[in-house]
Design an enzyme around this catalytic site. Sequence first.
Site, mmCIF file in Angstrom:
data_model
loop_
_atom_site.group_PDB
_atom_site.id
_atom_site.type_symbol
_atom_site.label_atom_id
_atom_site.label_comp_id
_atom_site.label_asym_id
_atom_site.label_seq_id
_atom_site.Cartn_x
_atom_site.Cartn_y
_atom_site.Cartn_z
ATOM 1 N N THR A 119 2.436 -10.600 15.063
ATOM 2 C CA THR A 119 1.286 -10.735 13.721
ATOM 3 C C THR A 119 0.762 -9.177 13.806
ATOM 4 O O THR A 119 0.252 -8.882 14.260
ATOM 5 C CB THR A 119 1.041 -11.531 15.018
ATOM 6 O OG1 THR A 119 -0.560 -12.152 13.876
ATOM 7 C CG2 THR A 119 -0.017 -11.518 15.907
ATOM 8 N N SER A 121 0.190 -10.280 -0.742
ATOM 9 C CA SER A 121 -0.444 -11.126 -0.857
ATOM 10 C C SER A 121 -0.468 -12.759 -2.065
ATOM 11 O O SER A 121 -0.286 -13.132 -1.777
ATOM 12 C CB SER A 121 -2.146 -11.416 -1.679
ATOM 13 O OG SER A 121 -2.553 -9.981 -0.306
ATOM 14 N N THR A 129 0.803 -0.967 -0.301
ATOM 15 C CA THR A 129 -0.211 -0.395 -0.554
ATOM 16 C C THR A 129 0.897 1.518 -0.021
ATOM 17 O O THR A 129 0.785 2.088 -0.471
ATOM 18 C CB THR A 129 -0.714 0.301 1.239
ATOM 19 O OG1 THR A 129 -1.747 -0.933 1.216
ATOM 20 C CG2 THR A 129 -1.507 1.375 1.369
ATOM 21 N N ASP A 148 -0.367 -6.894 5.114
ATOM 22 C CA ASP A 148 -1.040 -7.891 5.029
ATOM 23 C C ASP A 148 0.277 -9.589 5.013
ATOM 24 O O ASP A 148 -0.592 -10.605 5.973
ATOM 25 C CB ASP A 148 -1.536 -8.479 3.532
ATOM 26 C CG ASP A 148 -2.679 -7.851 3.470
ATOM 27 O OD1 ASP A 148 -3.004 -6.437 4.579
ATOM 28 O OD2 ASP A 148 -3.454 -6.956 2.297
ATOM 29 N N THR A 199 -0.909 -22.445 19.476
ATOM 30 C CA THR A 199 -1.868 -22.355 19.594
ATOM 31 C C THR A 199 -2.014 -21.184 18.961
ATOM 32 O O THR A 199 -1.866 -20.622 18.542
ATOM 33 C CB THR A 199 -1.752 -21.633 21.183
ATOM 34 O OG1 THR A 199 -3.162 -21.542 21.493
ATOM 35 C CG2 THR A 199 -0.787 -20.433 21.066
ATOM 36 N N GLN A 200 -3.588 -21.195 18.664
ATOM 37 C CA GLN A 200 -4.596 -20.452 17.970
ATOM 38 C C GLN A 200 -4.530 -18.843 18.749
ATOM 39 O O GLN A 200 -5.307 -18.455 18.544
ATOM 40 C CB GLN A 200 -5.691 -21.088 17.328
ATOM 41 C CG GLN A 200 -6.484 -21.236 17.999
ATOM 42 C CD GLN A 200 -7.500 -22.171 17.424
ATOM 43 O OE1 GLN A 200 -8.926 -21.508 17.299
ATOM 44 N NE2 GLN A 200 -7.656 -23.365 16.650
ATOM 45 N N CYS A 201 -4.709 -19.109 20.140
ATOM 46 C CA CYS A 201 -4.962 -17.662 20.476
ATOM 47 C C CYS A 201 -3.765 -16.872 20.811
ATOM 48 O O CYS A 201 -2.476 -17.253 19.948
ATOM 49 C CB CYS A 201 -4.593 -18.565 22.461
ATOM 50 S SG CYS A 201 -5.346 -18.971 22.552
HETATM 51 N N1 ASP Z 1 -2.545 -5.339 0.239
HETATM 52 C C1 ASP Z 1 -1.686 -4.658 0.949
HETATM 53 C C2 ASP Z 1 -0.346 -5.669 0.977
HETATM 54 O O1 ASP Z 1 -0.323 -6.384 1.665
HETATM 55 C C3 ASP Z 1 -1.842 -4.027 2.145
HETATM 56 C C4 ASP Z 1 -0.823 -3.111 3.129
HETATM 57 O O2 ASP Z 1 0.142 -2.753 2.224
HETATM 58 O O3 ASP Z 1 -0.509 -3.083 4.207
HETATM 59 O O4 ASP Z 1 0.711 -5.356 -0.069
#
Ligand code: ASP
Length: 341
Positions: free
Chosen positions: A166, A60, A14, A91, A277-279
Amino acid sequence: MSKPSILLIYTGGTIGMVKDFETGALRVFDFNNLLERIPELKLLDCDIQAVSFDKPIDSSNMNTHKWARLASLIEEHYNDFDGFVILHGSDTMSYSASALSFMLENVAKPVVFTGSQLPIGDLRTDAKENLITAIQIASLKSNGEPVIREVCLYFEYKLYRGNRTTKISAEHFNAFMSPNYPALAESGVHLKVTRELLWPNAPEKQLQVHKDFDDNVVIIKMFPGINEQVLSSILNTPGLKGVVLETYGSGNAPTDIYFISILQKAIQNGVQIVNVTQCSGGSVNMGHYETSTMLKEIGVISGADITTEAAITKMMYLLGQEVTASEFKRQFESSLRGELS
Ligand code: ASP
């Protein structure tokens, strides 16, 4: 004394995106524009050079090959710069920061991931503060040596160990947390680094770069009602070598015979299974409840308080090293880069 030199590596995200006029969707744009949009960079007391992925990506689209590309860029330029700042989409930033921490063994210079929730051109952007402070952190020196000697993530006034983070919010500027390890530094009126928390890599040790990651792995998140057939078909996937099992609470899972025997068969077939753990905080403690005792008995490995992001990347790293099963367990249960307590 010469100014610190920083290599800025732009992968996408972004921070450097613009809105497509026709569709309204955010897409990546030319990196040169990014530098033009931040004249403040020229005011920093360091020499900045920049390189960009040939095709910047939305994070992504990150994968093991692109992590290897990032590691190669750092390896190629390791002796030419005092620090590295990686601009990356938020992400999958925690996965990438974890992956790079395993790829860059003995790294004795700062490698700081950062990005933003709003594009750099947006009036209310968080990109400028993140980028400028990340560069300042990467420039920090004490007695001529870099203060930070590990892979970190800087976002919204906090510097974290990269493999402890995370992403927790798709909306707030405060988008990351480090559930089981405190922030390494905080930025306010002053930049406060807590030295005792830093990973103590010795500068005299040679950087070793491990780019072979094995992606024959999967993350399975437990949920009440998980179906025997589905679970069995995942665990019988040809070529599968590792499973990160996200269990409940302190590492608990069903005691049903079918469940335990599917896992046991997979382990007997050489699949490594790690319990996390998923916590969003805390640690696995197999044997604490009856519902985790059997997991321990059949040879499930404890991920202790590791994040899922660090667990899956550590698994890909260790499988890529082709270590024996007992060595895999020994190394997984020890802290290699400060990823678990
Ligand atoms: N979809 C974007 C990415 O991970 C979100 C970001 O940059 O914050 O590339």
